[in-house]
Scaffold this motif. Structure first.
Motif, mmCIF file in Angstrom:
data_model
loop_
_atom_site.group_PDB
_atom_site.id
_atom_site.type_symbol
_atom_site.label_atom_id
_atom_site.label_comp_id
_atom_site.label_asym_id
_atom_site.label_seq_id
_atom_site.Cartn_x
_atom_site.Cartn_y
_atom_site.Cartn_z
ATOM 1 N N PHE A 223 0.882 -1.155 0.000
ATOM 2 C CA PHE A 223 0.000 0.000 0.000
ATOM 3 C C PHE A 223 0.923 1.207 0.000
ATOM 4 N N ALA A 224 0.493 2.279 -0.622
ATOM 5 C CA ALA A 224 1.287 3.508 -0.632
ATOM 6 C C ALA A 224 0.361 4.676 -0.336
ATOM 7 N N GLN A 225 0.843 5.565 0.511
ATOM 8 C CA GLN A 225 0.093 6.768 0.848
ATOM 9 C C GLN A 225 1.034 7.965 0.780
ATOM 10 N N GLU A 226 0.584 9.086 1.255
ATOM 11 C CA GLU A 226 1.338 10.328 1.131
ATOM 12 C C GLU A 226 2.802 10.163 1.536
ATOM 13 N N ASN A 227 3.680 10.683 0.676
ATOM 14 C CA ASN A 227 5.139 10.660 0.840
ATOM 15 C C ASN A 227 5.767 9.290 0.644
#
Length: 188
Positions: free
Chosen positions: A71-75
């Motif tokens: 999963f990837a989120q902000e930054n």
């Protein structure tokens, strides 16, 4: 682009002149929920820095089962790194789970930035090293941790994702059923 500067300056300071040069290598892309940035078989043209939103990086096996790698989120940075660095077709998909925005960087741009500015070479090395360490830790927990340990580690490292990612996707990421995840999250 101010978010990009802040992101880089968490590792290395920049002059205004350096940042002016750096930002010319990035393109902003707005992404809608359920939109794909990458499909299996695509040419992997970009690495993405998440400015806004949550994304999943996954592959589909021969039986059609989806396996979530990240999963990837902000930054956070994401792409199909095998395809990106080896210039091969993608084995992964990248899908947006909520409306978002990413910065796109080509491999040529990454290499040129690293050659132009030692600070950026250092930045990318630190980011790559941190990503590698996180990946090894994820593999270690998947191989040796029981479902409860995997859930506890995930919730400790990513409490915000528990609120932003559907439970069935978290269960898939942890390698447990949705029912098991409900039991685990209820026992905390």
């Amino acid at each position: 682009m101010e978010k990009l500067r802040q992101h880089i300056e968490q590792i290395t300071p920049l002059t205004d002149e350096e940042f002016t040069h750096i930002q010319t290598f990035f393109a902003i892309k707005r992404v809608r929920k359920n939109q794909f940035l990458l499909h299996e078989g695509d040419e992997v043209k970009h690495e993405f820095l998440v400015l806004q939103g949550v994304y999943k990086v996954f592959y589909v096996d021969n039986e059609g089962k989806e396996h979530i790698v990240q999963f990837a989120q902000e930054n956070w940075w994401m792409t199909d790194y095998s395809g990106y660095f080896k210039k091969k077709p993608a084995n992964m998909f990248v899908e947006c789970l909520e409306d978002g925005e990413v910065l796109c960087l080509t491999l040529y741009g990454r290499e040129k930035l690293s050659a132009d500015l030692h600070k950026m070479e250092h930045f990318f090395r630190v980011k790559l090293t941190n990503g590698y360490v996180a990946l090894q830790e994820r593999i270690r927990i998947l191989l040796s941790g029981n479902p409860q340990q995997r859930y506890e580690e995930f919730s400790k490292l990513h409490p915000d994702l528990l609120q932003r990612v559907p439970k069935k996707l978290i269960a898939a990421f942890l390698g447990v059923s949705r029912e098991t995840l409900s039991r685990l999250s209820g026992s905390k």
